[in-house]
Scaffold this motif. Structure first.
Motif, PDB file in Angstrom:
ATOM      1  N   GLU A   1     -11.022 -21.851 -16.078  1.00 39.88           N
ATOM      2  CA  GLU A   1     -10.935 -20.730 -17.014  1.00 39.88           C
ATOM      3  C   GLU A   1     -10.348 -19.504 -16.322  1.00 39.88           C
ATOM      4  O   GLU A   1      -9.545 -18.772 -16.896  1.00 39.88           O
TER       5      GLU A   1
ATOM      6  N   ILE B   1      -6.498 -19.538 -16.107  1.00 38.97           N
ATOM      7  CA  ILE B   1      -5.725 -19.169 -17.293  1.00 38.97           C
ATOM      8  C   ILE B   1      -5.849 -17.668 -17.589  1.00 38.97           C
ATOM      9  O   ILE B   1      -4.882 -17.011 -17.982  1.00 38.97           O
TER      10      ILE B   1
ATOM     11  N   ILE C   1      -8.000 -15.788 -25.147  1.00 41.01           N
ATOM     12  CA  ILE C   1      -7.236 -17.022 -24.956  1.00 41.01           C
ATOM     13  C   ILE C   1      -7.770 -18.136 -25.857  1.00 41.01           C
ATOM     14  O   ILE C   1      -7.011 -18.845 -26.501  1.00 41.01           O
ATOM     15  N   HIS C   2      -9.114 -18.235 -25.929  1.00 38.72           N
ATOM     16  CA  HIS C   2      -9.722 -19.225 -26.821  1.00 38.72           C
ATOM     17  C   HIS C   2      -9.228 -19.059 -28.258  1.00 38.72           C
ATOM     18  O   HIS C   2      -8.890 -20.009 -28.934  1.00 38.72           O
TER      19      HIS C   2
ATOM     20  N   ILE D   1       0.610 -18.998 -24.737  1.00 35.49           N
ATOM     21  CA  ILE D   1      -0.764 -19.384 -24.391  1.00 35.49           C
ATOM     22  C   ILE D   1      -0.995 -20.844 -24.768  1.00 35.49           C
ATOM     23  O   ILE D   1      -1.561 -21.621 -23.996  1.00 35.49           O
ATOM     24  N   LYS D   2      -0.494 -21.202 -25.951  1.00 34.95           N
ATOM     25  CA  LYS D   2      -0.675 -22.573 -26.427  1.00 34.95           C
ATOM     26  C   LYS D   2      -0.045 -23.579 -25.447  1.00 34.95           C
ATOM     27  O   LYS D   2      -0.660 -24.597 -25.106  1.00 34.95           O
TER      28      LYS D   2
ATOM     29  N   TYR E   1       0.592 -23.115 -22.307  1.00 34.88           N
ATOM     30  CA  TYR E   1      -0.120 -23.119 -21.036  1.00 34.88           C
ATOM     31  C   TYR E   1      -1.406 -23.925 -21.137  1.00 34.88           C
ATOM     32  O   TYR E   1      -1.782 -24.656 -20.215  1.00 34.88           O
ATOM     33  N   LYS E   2      -2.094 -23.773 -22.290  1.00 30.30           N
ATOM     34  CA  LYS E   2      -3.329 -24.540 -22.519  1.00 30.30           C
ATOM     35  C   LYS E   2      -3.047 -26.038 -22.422  1.00 30.30           C
ATOM     36  O   LYS E   2      -3.789 -26.793 -21.808  1.00 30.30           O
TER      37      LYS E   2
ATOM     38  N   PHE F   1      -6.465 -27.361 -21.176  1.00 31.51           N
ATOM     39  CA  PHE F   1      -7.553 -26.461 -21.578  1.00 31.51           C
ATOM     40  C   PHE F   1      -8.085 -26.919 -22.933  1.00 31.51           C
ATOM     41  O   PHE F   1      -7.425 -26.775 -23.944  1.00 31.51           O
ATOM     42  N   ASN F   2      -9.285 -27.513 -22.912  1.00 32.77           N
ATOM     43  CA  ASN F   2      -9.850 -28.046 -24.152  1.00 32.77           C
ATOM     44  C   ASN F   2     -10.871 -27.063 -24.734  1.00 32.77           C
ATOM     45  O   ASN F   2     -11.965 -26.891 -24.210  1.00 32.77           O
ATOM     46  N   ASP F   3     -10.489 -26.395 -25.827  1.00 30.98           N
ATOM     47  CA  ASP F   3     -11.325 -25.330 -26.400  1.00 30.98           C
ATOM     48  C   ASP F   3     -12.763 -25.777 -26.639  1.00 30.98           C
ATOM     49  O   ASP F   3     -13.711 -25.107 -26.252  1.00 30.98           O
TER      50      ASP F   3
END
Lengths: 71, 705
Positions: free
Chosen positions: B188, B191, B211-212, B228-229, B231-232, B237-239
């Protein structure tokens, strides 16, 4: 066993969740692994469940209750 | 820091049903201001709290929320503002309200707020009730453990309101930062670091939330959302799983901290709430109680309001006549006595009914009954494509569709929400009551059928028809509207509590006020315009009509009174409004409506109750007599060609059904546009409801004639 199968008047312990989309919302409402859960009653048409979780009263839909693994 | 202005903004935040609004009312009293949060129709209540002679603060009542990971549009407002330090409503500090019966769960949001870097004052509510039920809390120790001042408060006794005030003052004076509860994982942190320069946040946790939620946060520009999307995706990066992990970690930390601080031994006797729920949510008795309550509610609305309504009506008639007798006969007197006063009277007369409706709904909300209704009827409403929460909207729709449609924001599934919005205006609102009561007189004779009054039964029938059609329509829309998305019930059923009179008083005041001033403004304008259009016509047309009427009168040997009535009727027919009504007459003739009704249909599009005001204006302008009520004047209206009464039962029934189904309300259209974000839905709604109205009016008129 699942949250939707528990019988009235008995205490169960929450072990896990099967659906993370539902779990994330249940956690916010205080359904945690280890919490004591009991069924108070079902709704008049049977599709909703009135639970007591750690002393809090919360109603869930059948599919939401199914996502709870209890012991 | 001695400042007289309220440059400090304090947010009131808490879970739904935590007693937040009660506290807000206790702190601000009558000095409240209701507006909307920018860009959304979520109520934003603000009020000024005077701390002492040199410090006042602005309190903002935020929608109730369980966490900064929102589930509904209401909750999104909270996250939208609290994650954005640049927002104009971004608070300087937070008062966090906790319901002591449900303490642990509410620690979650508290730690999230603290991690945003906001100074927090914790207020535990319902002190009296909690102590009575055997809750023991070590306030001092709790305050130490959670690193925020804690006050145990009772909205009933309000004995320590000064502690809250000094608590607020202290928030500004000692700025010691709270130790962060949740430490970001390296994942976290990575990011957040990556977007540190592009986003604007006070703490890393605030950045993480941005970011979430980047996908729907309005203040994040579109290109950044994309970035951001991407990069996730890149770092995996799993919300959901990260949110679960964060939530569990928070629970773990604060459960350790608050261990032993709160002792809640439920008295060995069953809690009152459980006893009540044994009956109120019972499989069989529960729905019966609900049904009886609804019957009682509508019965109360009609019977208790009868007397005050008569007083208001008589009062306005007297006022209007007084003006006509005691003031010079000029245009101003005419405008007041025939335009503004009858127009306003048409609406203000319904204050007693609206007052009662909101009073009863307010009490049901305040005691905690509404969430039981949601629980009991969720599965049933789902069969109709809606949601248990739709029940609240449909019931509120009995008062007014505008707040009812706003209340659908708690429905998290878009399709269910949309259907609720689309069908709610079919539930007869209080604005239809005047129209119904006026017309039912012509539709049904005043006699008893068994123990019931025939007119009362007819009204009941009209209401049932609206509800029935709402259910049919929603069922149809369930198959037409094609959007999918998760749908949840998950509702907390709070402890029943005795209603606080002040809270209900403020609720009713707010709703009735919104109705009177919202509708009142439009009605005032409409009645002035109407009076003008009815009193003036194209040059020469009215004079010519008058001359002709006098000639006809002489030819037919009419009495002086008959002639005067004929003149008045001919004049209005040749006024601007007469032409306007006539121009739509061909379209409404199949329903049995004449041009006078046509005028009222046009004007009452602003709001249904204007129908009555319009009738009052038309008939007081068109009549030579002063002291008759609208219904009496309408009863006297005869078709001059055929000699038959204009308002026979076929016409009255046709009009009644038209008003049951038609979307005759500008405000509803405006709010649907706002809530759905496009013109598509209000237009479809207008058309389908208009279609139903035309169809049923046509059917009944031709059947009865």
């Amino acid at each position: 066993m699942r949250g939707s199968d528990i019988s009235k008047g008995h205490n169960y312990k929450i072990k896990d969740f099967t659906n993370s989309n539902i779990a994330v919302k249940l956690l916010i409402l205080g359904f945690l692994p280890g919490s004591v859960i009991s069924l108070i009653r079902k709704s008049p048409f049977g599709g909703a469940y009135y639970f007591d979780v750690n002393g809090n009263r919360i109603a869930l839909r059948k599919n939401e209750a199914e996502a709870i693994v209890v012991d | 820091m001695a400042k007289k202005t309220s440059k400090y903004k304090i947010a009131l935040i808490g879970n739904p049903n935590s007693g937040k609004t009660s506290l807000f009312n206790s702190l601000t009293g009558m000095h409240q201001h209701v507006a909307n949060f920018p860009g959304v129709t979520v109520d934003k209540k603000t009020g000024i709290l005077k701390i002492d002679k040199d410090l006042s603060v602005t309190l903002i009542d935020f929608p109730g929320t369980y966490s900064l990971y929102p589930n509904s549009d209401d909750e999104k407002v909270v996250a939208e503002i609290l994650t954005n330090p640049k927002d104009k409503d971004y608070p300087d500090a937070v008062i966090y309200i906790i319901d002591p019966f449900d303490f642990k769960r509410q620690m979650l949001l508290l730690t999230q707020l603290q991690d945003l870097g906001l100074p927090v004052l914790v207020v535990l509510t319902m002190k009296d009730l909690a102590i009575k039920q055997g809750i023991k809390i070590n306030i001092k120790k709790l305050s130490e453990q959670i690193q925020s001042p804690v006050i145990f408060f009772s909205n009933k006794t309000k004995e320590n309101i000064h502690e809250i005030k000094s608590g607020i003052r202290n928030l500004f004076e000692n700025k010691s930062r709270v130790k962060t509860c949740y430490s970001l994982t390296s994942h976290e942190k990575d990011i957040v670091d990556n977007f540190r320069d592009k986003l604007n946040f006070n703490t890393d946790y605030q950045g993480l939330l941005q970011i979430h939620h980047s996908e729907w946060l309005k203040y994040i520009p579109k290109n950044l959302k994309e970035e951001i999307k991407d990069y996730k995706l890149k770092i995996g990066f799993n919300d959901i799983s990260l949110q679960i992990q964060e939530t569990l970690e928070r629970y773990r930390i604060f459960n350790k901290k608050i261990k032993g601080i709160i002792n809640f031994k439920r008295n060995s006797v069953k809690a009152i709430t459980d006893k009540i729920d044994d009956i109120v949510t019972h499989k069989l008795i529960g729905p019966i109680i609900f049904f009886v309550l609804m019957l009682f509610m509508f019965q109360a609305i009609f019977s208790w309001s009868e007397l005050p309504m008569e007083w208001l009506e008589d009062g306005f008639t007297t006022l209007s006549n007084y003006l006509k007798v005691n003031f010079p006969q000029n245009w101003l007197t005419g405008l007041l006595a025939d335009g503004i006063i009858p127009g306003l009277a048409g609406v203000l007369v319904f204050i007693p009914q609206i007052f009662l409706l909101f009073l009863i709904i307010g009490i049901m909300e305040e005691v905690g009954y509404m969430s039981r209704v949601i629980f009991m009827f969720d599965d049933l409403m789902r069969k109709f494509g809606m949601n248990g929460r739709s029940m609240i909207s449909l019931i509120s729709g009995g008062a007014c569709a505008v707040p009812a449609i706003m209340s659908t924001r708690t429905i998290n599934n878009w399709k269910e929400r949309l259907i609720t919005i689309m069908v709610t205006p079919l539930v007869s609102c209080s604005a239809r009551i005047p129209v119904y009561t006026l017309l039912v007189v012509f539709a049904v004779p005043d006699k008893d059928i068994g123990i019931f009054n025939a007119r009362g039964l007819a009204l009941m029938g009209l209401y049932s028809m609206g509800i029935f059609m709402a259910l049919i329509s929603s069922m149809v829309m369930k198959y037409i509207i094609k959007t999918k998305g998760p749908s949840y019930l998950m509702i907390s059923l709070p402890e029943y509590k005795r209603p606080i009179v002040k809270n209900i008083g403020l609720y009713v005041k707010e709703k009735v006020g919104a109705f009177v001033f919202g509708a009142g403004k439009i009605i005032l304008m409409v009645s002035i315009a109407l009076w003008f259009l009815a009193s003036y016509g194209p040059p020469g047309a009215m004079d010519k009509a008058e001359k002709q009427a006098i000639e006809t009168g002489a030819k037919r040997n009419l009495s002086e009174e008959q002639t005067l009535n004929l003149i008045a009727a001919e004049k209005i027919e040749h006024s601007y409004i007469g032409y306007l009504g006539k121009s739509i007459e061909p379209a409404i003739k199949p329903l049995g409506f004449d041009w006078k009704i046509g005028i009222a249909l046009i004007t009452s599009f602003a709001a249904r109750e204007i129908f009555v005001g319009t009738m009052a204006t038309i008939y007081s302008v068109g009549s030579t007599e002063d002291n008759l009520k609208v219904s009496e004047q309408m009863a006297k209206d005869v078709n001059l060609q055929t000699g038959e009464k204009t308002y026979n039962s076929a016409v009255a029934w046709s009009l009644l059904l038209f008003y049951v189904f038609a979307l005759q309300c500008m405000s509803t259209i405006a709010v649907v546009r706002k809530e759905t974000g496009s013109w598509k839905w209000p237009v479809m709604q207008f058309l389908y409801m208009g279609g139903l109205a035309y169809f049923f009016s046509f059917l009944i008129y031709n059947f009865l004639n």
